[in-house]
Scaffold this motif. Structure first.
Motif, mmCIF file in Angstrom:
data_model
loop_
_atom_site.group_PDB
_atom_site.id
_atom_site.type_symbol
_atom_site.label_atom_id
_atom_site.label_comp_id
_atom_site.label_asym_id
_atom_site.label_seq_id
_atom_site.Cartn_x
_atom_site.Cartn_y
_atom_site.Cartn_z
ATOM 1 N N VAL A 103 -4.980 3.934 2.938
ATOM 2 C CA VAL A 103 -4.018 4.366 1.908
ATOM 3 C C VAL A 103 -2.826 3.399 1.856
ATOM 4 O O VAL A 103 -2.596 2.647 2.793
ATOM 5 C CB VAL A 103 -3.482 5.793 2.217
ATOM 6 N N ASN A 104 -2.100 3.456 0.740
ATOM 7 C CA ASN A 104 -0.900 2.623 0.665
ATOM 8 C C ASN A 104 0.086 3.109 1.706
ATOM 9 O O ASN A 104 0.445 4.272 1.732
ATOM 10 C CB ASN A 104 -0.255 2.713 -0.714
ATOM 11 N N GLN A 123 -1.219 -3.143 -4.456
ATOM 12 C CA GLN A 123 -0.818 -2.653 -3.125
ATOM 13 C C GLN A 123 -1.867 -3.029 -2.083
ATOM 14 O O GLN A 123 -1.543 -3.367 -0.946
ATOM 15 C CB GLN A 123 -0.606 -1.145 -3.168
ATOM 16 N N ALA A 124 -3.140 -2.990 -2.507
ATOM 17 C CA ALA A 124 -4.214 -3.396 -1.585
ATOM 18 C C ALA A 124 -4.081 -4.880 -1.249
ATOM 19 O O ALA A 124 -4.289 -5.303 -0.104
ATOM 20 C CB ALA A 124 -5.567 -3.099 -2.218
ATOM 21 N N ARG A 125 -3.686 -5.667 -2.237
ATOM 22 C CA ARG A 125 -3.490 -7.110 -2.001
ATOM 23 C C ARG A 125 -2.314 -7.341 -1.047
ATOM 24 O O ARG A 125 -2.368 -8.206 -0.177
ATOM 25 C CB ARG A 125 -3.199 -7.829 -3.320
ATOM 26 N N LEU A 126 -1.276 -6.547 -1.241
ATOM 27 C CA LEU A 126 -0.096 -6.687 -0.377
ATOM 28 C C LEU A 126 -0.462 -6.382 1.081
ATOM 29 O O LEU A 126 -0.021 -7.055 2.016
ATOM 30 C CB LEU A 126 1.019 -5.735 -0.865
ATOM 31 N N LYS A 127 -1.295 -5.359 1.236
ATOM 32 C CA LYS A 127 -1.753 -5.007 2.588
ATOM 33 C C LYS A 127 -2.452 -6.203 3.227
ATOM 34 O O LYS A 127 -2.240 -6.521 4.393
ATOM 35 C CB LYS A 127 -2.761 -3.858 2.471
ATOM 36 N N SER A 183 8.989 -7.796 -6.725
ATOM 37 C CA SER A 183 8.403 -6.550 -7.259
ATOM 38 C C SER A 183 8.627 -5.400 -6.296
ATOM 39 O O SER A 183 8.457 -5.548 -5.080
ATOM 40 C CB SER A 183 6.898 -6.718 -7.469
ATOM 41 N N LYS A 184 8.977 -4.246 -6.848
ATOM 42 C CA LYS A 184 9.118 -3.036 -6.021
ATOM 43 C C LYS A 184 7.717 -2.546 -5.664
ATOM 44 O O LYS A 184 6.827 -2.489 -6.530
ATOM 45 C CB LYS A 184 9.819 -1.944 -6.838
ATOM 46 N N ILE A 185 7.536 -2.152 -4.413
ATOM 47 C CA ILE A 185 6.207 -1.707 -3.983
ATOM 48 C C ILE A 185 5.765 -0.476 -4.776
ATOM 49 O O ILE A 185 4.608 -0.366 -5.177
ATOM 50 C CB ILE A 185 6.207 -1.441 -2.465
ATOM 51 N N VAL A 229 8.478 -6.482 -2.295
ATOM 52 C CA VAL A 229 7.458 -7.191 -1.502
ATOM 53 C C VAL A 229 8.148 -8.057 -0.434
ATOM 54 O O VAL A 229 7.765 -8.052 0.738
ATOM 55 C CB VAL A 229 6.568 -8.045 -2.437
ATOM 56 N N ASP A 230 9.201 -8.778 -0.840
ATOM 57 C CA ASP A 230 9.902 -9.649 0.113
ATOM 58 C C ASP A 230 10.639 -8.849 1.192
ATOM 59 O O ASP A 230 10.682 -9.274 2.348
ATOM 60 C CB ASP A 230 10.885 -10.572 -0.621
#
Lengths: 251, 234
Positions: free
Chosen positions: B84-85, B135-139, B125-127, B93-94
């Motif tokens: 899950v996120n 969000q999956a890419r950010l993970k 970008s705000k998560i 993101v930063d």
């Protein structure tokens, strides 16, 4: 690392903090419009009412911050960081306490500003000698304030621990948390009672002796002893809560 | 000299009042491998990954991660990315990458910049405003930019559009993966992920139904992993 976590908690609190601050300011502005109909002194006293709300709010805040991690699904991420359970619990408690402290200070400052404007409403400030407290009164205020502050932190910790205990099972979390809350409050009260008796034996001061012969010094000593008792209880519960957070809670 | 395995589980049981999530799991995951953890929903994949990550404690059995019991030391060397996120919606993101960096000095900021470009994500970008796929890419960025010895990915492709999955998977075992890093991936997307697995573990009802080197299993059975998934787990 603890500081980074504490800062994260404070950043997370920012929106609610600003909302509450706005609300407190709003109440005070509203009261300014009520001075003529309610009277200055009534309006001034009402400016301090948010302090009662903040007291109740603060007791639940650390628990709410912990619960949010599970509700929002961020608990696995937080708990996968190389942080001890004590750091996580401590950062949340400290952030909740900071929020309470600053909102209470803001309430008192706004109330002070309201007080400062007394002449604008045709009310005279009390004479200067009435504003100065005796040394004992100041001590009493400080010790009572510390009792309140520790009481809030201790209550917050109990709610936090009860919530985490509910997270050690995979079903009926809320029910387990509720039962643990009741049990923990009972045990804390019992512990307080036992420690009070122990200290009463050592110091000769107990609620009974105070009620038999009320005396400001005895009350002050009793309140100071209560601080020590709450600190002992806090230390014990903090160790347990950190351990449950790190080892037993499931996310 | 014998190398300490990345993960070693001996008769691990995870019991809940009404269920057994894991029922006597014995496993050894060698270092440097890409391991596929395959099974249906409720087969125990997530529980297994969380036990390895130190987020859950087994009811009985022994767990060793990089030669140690799961705890603060292993958390420094393991990157776990749940299904899950899991990130804070109010962070950018930063902000998140800085936050992670403060706990994991092994997070390579240069690599995060490369990965952000590769994954098409903006730092400001705000998560909370990211799509499920973003969000999956950010993970993946958070996991792959770390020089962690062990990377645990729980359904990393969930939410990512099919054309991007192949690209990400290819990169995952190629240029994105740190040298010698062990990667354990739990997934339902067997067909797409099959080519990247060195080793596969099939879980059924909390037990290891089949495990082995992917190549050897294919040669022995004459089936692809997707076919084996159907055969072993149905």
């Amino acid at each position: 690392m603890f500081f980074q976590l504490y800062r994260k908690e404070l950043n997370g609190l920012r929106n609610i903090f600003l909302t509450l601050l706005g609300l407190i300011m709003g109440i005070d502005l509203f009261l300014v419009t009520r001075v003529r109909s309610w009277g200055y002194w009534t309006a001034l006293h009402v400016t301090l009412i948010p302090l009662i709300f903040l007291l109740i709010w603060a007791m639940f805040r650390a628990f709410m911050l912990t619960r949010e991690e599970w509700k929002e699904g961020t608990a696995p991420f937080l708990r996968s960081l190389p942080l001890s359970g004590w750091s996580i619990v401590g950062a949340k408690l400290l952030a909740a306490f900071t929020e309470w402290l600053f909102l209470s200070l803001a309430t008192v400052i706004f109330s002070g500003l309201f007080y400062a404007t007394a002449p604008l409403w045709g009310v005279e400030w009390p004479a200067l000698p009435d504003l100065f407290f005796s040394e004992q009164t100041v001590q009493f205020i400080v010790v009572s304030g510390l009792n309140f502050a520790l009481g809030i932190i201790l209550t917050g910790l109990i709610f936090q621990l009860a919530y985490l205990l509910g997270r050690t099972v995979n079903r009926f979390n809320a029910l387990v948390s509720f039962a643990c809350t009741v049990l923990l409050f009972y045990l804390t009260a019992k512990g307080n009672d036992i420690l009070s008796r122990l200290f009463a034996n050592l110091s000769g001061i107990s609620p009974e002796t105070i009620s038999l012969s009320p005396n400001a010094n005895a009350v002050l000593t009793y309140l100071k002893l209560n601080i020590v008792i709450m600190l002992i209880e806090f230390a014990f519960l903090f160790v347990v809560t950190g351990w449950v957070m790190e080892k037993k809670a499931e996310s | 000299m014998m190398t300490i395995p990345a993960v070693m589980l001996e008769n691990v049981v995870k019991r809940y009042p009404l269920t057994r999530a894991l029922d006597g799991v014995n496993l050894t995951i060698e270092r440097g491998k890409v391991v596929g953890l395959l099974g249906h929903n409720g087969s125990g994949k997530t529980t297994l990954l969380k036990i390895i990550a130190g987020l859950r404690t087994p009811t009985s059995g022994q767990v060793r991660v990089l030669g140690m019991a799961p705890g603060l030391e292993t958390k420094k060397r393991v990157a776990f990315l749940p299904e899950v996120n899991t990130f804070y919606n109010w962070m950018t993101v930063d902000d998140l990458l800085k936050f992670v960096k403060s706990f994991h000095p092994d997070l390579d900021l240069e690599k995060t910049a490369e990965l952000k470009a590769f994954m098409n994500l903006k730092g400001e970008s705000k998560i909370g405003a990211l799509s499920k796929g973003q969000q999956a890419r950010l993970k993946l960025i958070v996991g792959l930019a770390r020089q962690a010895d062990l990377l645990l990915l729980d359904e990393p492709l969930a939410g990512i559009d099919p054309p991007s999955r192949a690209k990400i998977l290819h990169a995952l075992v190629g240029e994105l993966r740190q040298e010698g890093q062990t990667v354990v991936i739990s997934t339902h997307e067997v067909k797409e992920a099959e080519p990247i697995f060195d080793h596969v573990i099939f879980l059924r009802q909390g037990r290891v139904a089949l495990e082995g080197e992917a190549e050897a299993l294919r040669a022995e059975t004459g089936h692809s992993m997707e076919e084996l998934f159907g055969e072993v787990l149905e």
